[in-house]
Design a protein around this motif. Structure first.
Motif, PDB file in Angstrom:
ATOM      1  N   LEU A 118       0.828  -1.197   0.000  1.00  0.00           N
ATOM      2  CA  LEU A 118       0.000   0.000   0.000  1.00  0.00           C
ATOM      3  C   LEU A 118       0.865   1.250   0.000  1.00  0.00           C
ATOM      4  CD1 LEU A 118      -2.916   1.133   0.211  1.00  0.00           C
ATOM      5  CD2 LEU A 118      -2.603   1.128   2.701  1.00  0.00           C
ATOM      6  N   GLN A 119       1.927   1.258   0.816  1.00  0.00           N
ATOM      7  CA  GLN A 119       2.841   2.409   0.863  1.00  0.00           C
ATOM      8  C   GLN A 119       3.545   2.603  -0.474  1.00  0.00           C
ATOM      9  OE1 GLN A 119       5.511   2.058   4.198  1.00  0.00           O
ATOM     10  NE2 GLN A 119       3.851   1.646   5.635  1.00  0.00           N
ATOM     11  N   GLY A 120       3.971   1.494  -1.075  1.00  0.00           N
ATOM     12  CA  GLY A 120       4.671   1.598  -2.353  1.00  0.00           C
ATOM     13  C   GLY A 120       3.779   2.132  -3.459  1.00  0.00           C
ATOM     14  N   ILE A 121       2.542   1.689  -3.493  1.00  0.00           N
ATOM     15  CA  ILE A 121       1.601   2.183  -4.513  1.00  0.00           C
ATOM     16  C   ILE A 121       1.332   3.669  -4.299  1.00  0.00           C
ATOM     17  CG2 ILE A 121      -0.785   2.018  -5.330  1.00  0.00           C
ATOM     18  CD1 ILE A 121      -0.603  -1.001  -4.784  1.00  0.00           C
ATOM     19  N   PHE A 122       1.206   4.079  -3.047  1.00  0.00           N
ATOM     20  CA  PHE A 122       0.975   5.497  -2.757  1.00  0.00           C
ATOM     21  C   PHE A 122       2.181   6.333  -3.190  1.00  0.00           C
ATOM     22  CE2 PHE A 122       0.858   9.215   0.103  1.00  0.00           C
ATOM     23  CZ  PHE A 122      -0.403   9.694  -0.210  1.00  0.00           C
ATOM     24  N   LEU A 123       3.402   5.793  -2.990  1.00  0.00           N
ATOM     25  CA  LEU A 123       4.613   6.490  -3.434  1.00  0.00           C
ATOM     26  C   LEU A 123       4.602   6.657  -4.954  1.00  0.00           C
ATOM     27  CD1 LEU A 123       7.454   7.664  -3.120  1.00  0.00           C
ATOM     28  CD2 LEU A 123       8.336   5.317  -3.047  1.00  0.00           C
ATOM     29  N   ILE A 124       4.217   5.612  -5.687  1.00  0.00           N
ATOM     30  CA  ILE A 124       4.137   5.701  -7.148  1.00  0.00           C
ATOM     31  C   ILE A 124       3.138   6.775  -7.561  1.00  0.00           C
ATOM     32  CG2 ILE A 124       3.378   4.455  -9.219  1.00  0.00           C
ATOM     33  CD1 ILE A 124       4.591   1.931  -7.988  1.00  0.00           C
ATOM     34  N   LEU A 125       2.013   6.839  -6.860  1.00  0.00           N
ATOM     35  CA  LEU A 125       1.011   7.869  -7.144  1.00  0.00           C
ATOM     36  C   LEU A 125       1.592   9.270  -6.955  1.00  0.00           C
ATOM     37  CD1 LEU A 125      -1.894   8.920  -7.610  1.00  0.00           C
ATOM     38  CD2 LEU A 125      -2.314   8.528  -5.174  1.00  0.00           C
ATOM     39  N   MET A 126       2.302   9.482  -5.851  1.00  0.00           N
ATOM     40  CA  MET A 126       2.873  10.802  -5.556  1.00  0.00           C
ATOM     41  C   MET A 126       3.941  11.185  -6.577  1.00  0.00           C
ATOM     42  SD  MET A 126       1.409  12.066  -2.754  1.00  0.00           S
ATOM     43  CE  MET A 126       2.464  12.987  -1.643  1.00  0.00           C
ATOM     44  N   LEU A 127       4.801  10.231  -6.942  1.00  0.00           N
ATOM     45  CA  LEU A 127       5.854  10.511  -7.916  1.00  0.00           C
ATOM     46  C   LEU A 127       5.264  10.782  -9.299  1.00  0.00           C
ATOM     47  CD1 LEU A 127       8.532   7.844  -6.916  1.00  0.00           C
ATOM     48  CD2 LEU A 127       8.710  10.317  -6.636  1.00  0.00           C
ATOM     49  N   SER A 128       4.194  10.090  -9.649  1.00  0.00           N
ATOM     50  CA  SER A 128       3.539  10.339 -10.936  1.00  0.00           C
ATOM     51  C   SER A 128       2.996  11.760 -10.991  1.00  0.00           C
ATOM     52  CB  SER A 128       2.411   9.333 -11.158  1.00  0.00           C
ATOM     53  OG  SER A 128       2.892   8.010 -11.163  1.00  0.00           O
TER      54      SER A 128
END
Length: 356
Positions: A118-128
């Motif tokens: 969940l944290q990793g997916i949220f990080l991908i969202l923020m970086l996108s």
């Protein structure tokens, strides 16, 4: 010689000071994971959440110091590229720890927590979002502060709430072999627990706060030295920010991750890196506040979006490794770690050609 008017020093003296300050960051950071692990055990808040909030927040203090110092002095590219370069570098740190601390056993095999995904997916969202923002530019500014950094900070608050809620009630659990390897790391953790048994939780929180202050102070000096070295070497703010300063300010993550893996807190080690990386994106808000020449987003070169994209690629590979959870290695590391190091080195080499 002076500590704060570093421009008067020779380049070699500044390199020496940079190294000394970096050692200070490492030493203080190496204590943080121990204290956070004790706090997590005593309060029951969970290793993944403690790693993301407490450890990630404390180890981000050098980035905060670097960001504010560089932005206040007008070095917008140094500040922004340090943040985005640090994201990619810290995923590479996890891959490096795979080789150093768990030879022939992939780290992703021993961190099968759904909260980490969940944290990793949220990080991908923020970086996108950051990548899109850097290309599109700032839309609205008020008192020199842009809308985008504020929006990223609001999203971070929502993310923390989601992490805490999800770890307490995960929707699925991994299947397969044991989560923890049958190694001496658990014995080392027991030694730490016994060593601090007589210390109250309040005392441990105090020691944690002192170590965090040490990280902040040394991180600020690292930032000042890196800014001067960017001028003295002629390499420029973009490359120095994405490499040398990002490496030095990532030392707390390196030391805390190494310490956490040594005493068996594998999920905390991964959550520390992912949590720190999410917070790196949020630090665009203090950077925008400190930068008084307009919007920091507008002052950055659009090529910085390449660093955000590289962070997305590396995070995706790591999440793949957690989901697949294969106990296979190459050259003493997991296949996912090998791919991460390959992509990181190749990506930074390509970014060098973009920044010259």
């Amino acid at each position: 010689m002076t500590l704060f008017d570093l421009s008067q020093n020779s380049i070699w003296l500044n390199f020496l000071l940079f190294s000394l300050f970096a050692v200070g960051v490492w030493y203080a950071g190496s204590k943080l994971s121990l204290y956070v692990d004790l706090i997590a055990d005593r309060t029951g808040i969970g290793q993944a959440f403690a790693g993301a909030l407490l450890l990630g927040g404390a180890t981000s203090l050098p980035e905060l110091a670097t960001t504010i110092s560089a932005s206040a002095s007008g070095a917008a590219e140094l500040a922004g590229n340090n943040l985005l370069g640090g994201v990619a570098m810290q995923i590479a740190v996890l891959a490096g720890m795979d080789v150093i601390c768990l030879r022939n056993r992939p780290l992703t095999f021993f961190s099968p927590k759904s909260a980490l995904i969940l944290q990793g997916i949220f990080l991908i969202l923020m970086l996108s979002l950051v990548s899109m923002i850097l290309v599109s530019g700032e839309l609205i500014t008020w008192a020199g502060i842009g809308l985008w950094p504020v929006m990223l900070s609001v999203m971070y608050g929502f993310g923390l709430w989601s992490f805490h809620r999800y770890e307490g009630d995960p929707r699925w659990e991994p299947a397969g072999e044991l989560e923890q390897p049958p190694e001496s790391s658990r014995d080392l953790k027991d030694v730490h627990q016994a060593e601090y048994q007589s210390v109250s939780t309040r005392g441990i929180i105090l020691w944690f706060s002192l170590a965090a202050c040490g990280v902040l102070f040394c991180g600020y000096l690292v930032a000042r030295t890196g800014e001067v070295l960017a001028e003295q070497t002629g390499l420029g703010q973009s490359l120095i920010g994405a490499t040398l300063v990002a490496l030095a300010t990532s030392l707390p993550e390196v030391s805390t991750t190494w310490s956490a893996i040594r005493f068996g807190a594998y999920s905390m080690a991964v959550a520390n890196i992912l949590g720190t990386n999410v917070l790196e994106v949020v630090l665009f808000l203090p950077a925008d506040i400190a930068y008084r020449d307009g919007s920091i987003i507008e002052a950055m070169d659009p090529s910085a979006s390449f660093l955000a994209a590289l962070g997305i690629v590396l995070t995706s590979i790591y999440l793949w490794g957690i989901l697949e959870r294969r106990d296979r290695t190459i050259l003493g590391m997991g296949y996912d770690s090998a791919l991460i190091l390959l992509f990181y080195l190749g990506g930074m080499g390509l970014y060098y050609t973009l920044s010259i």
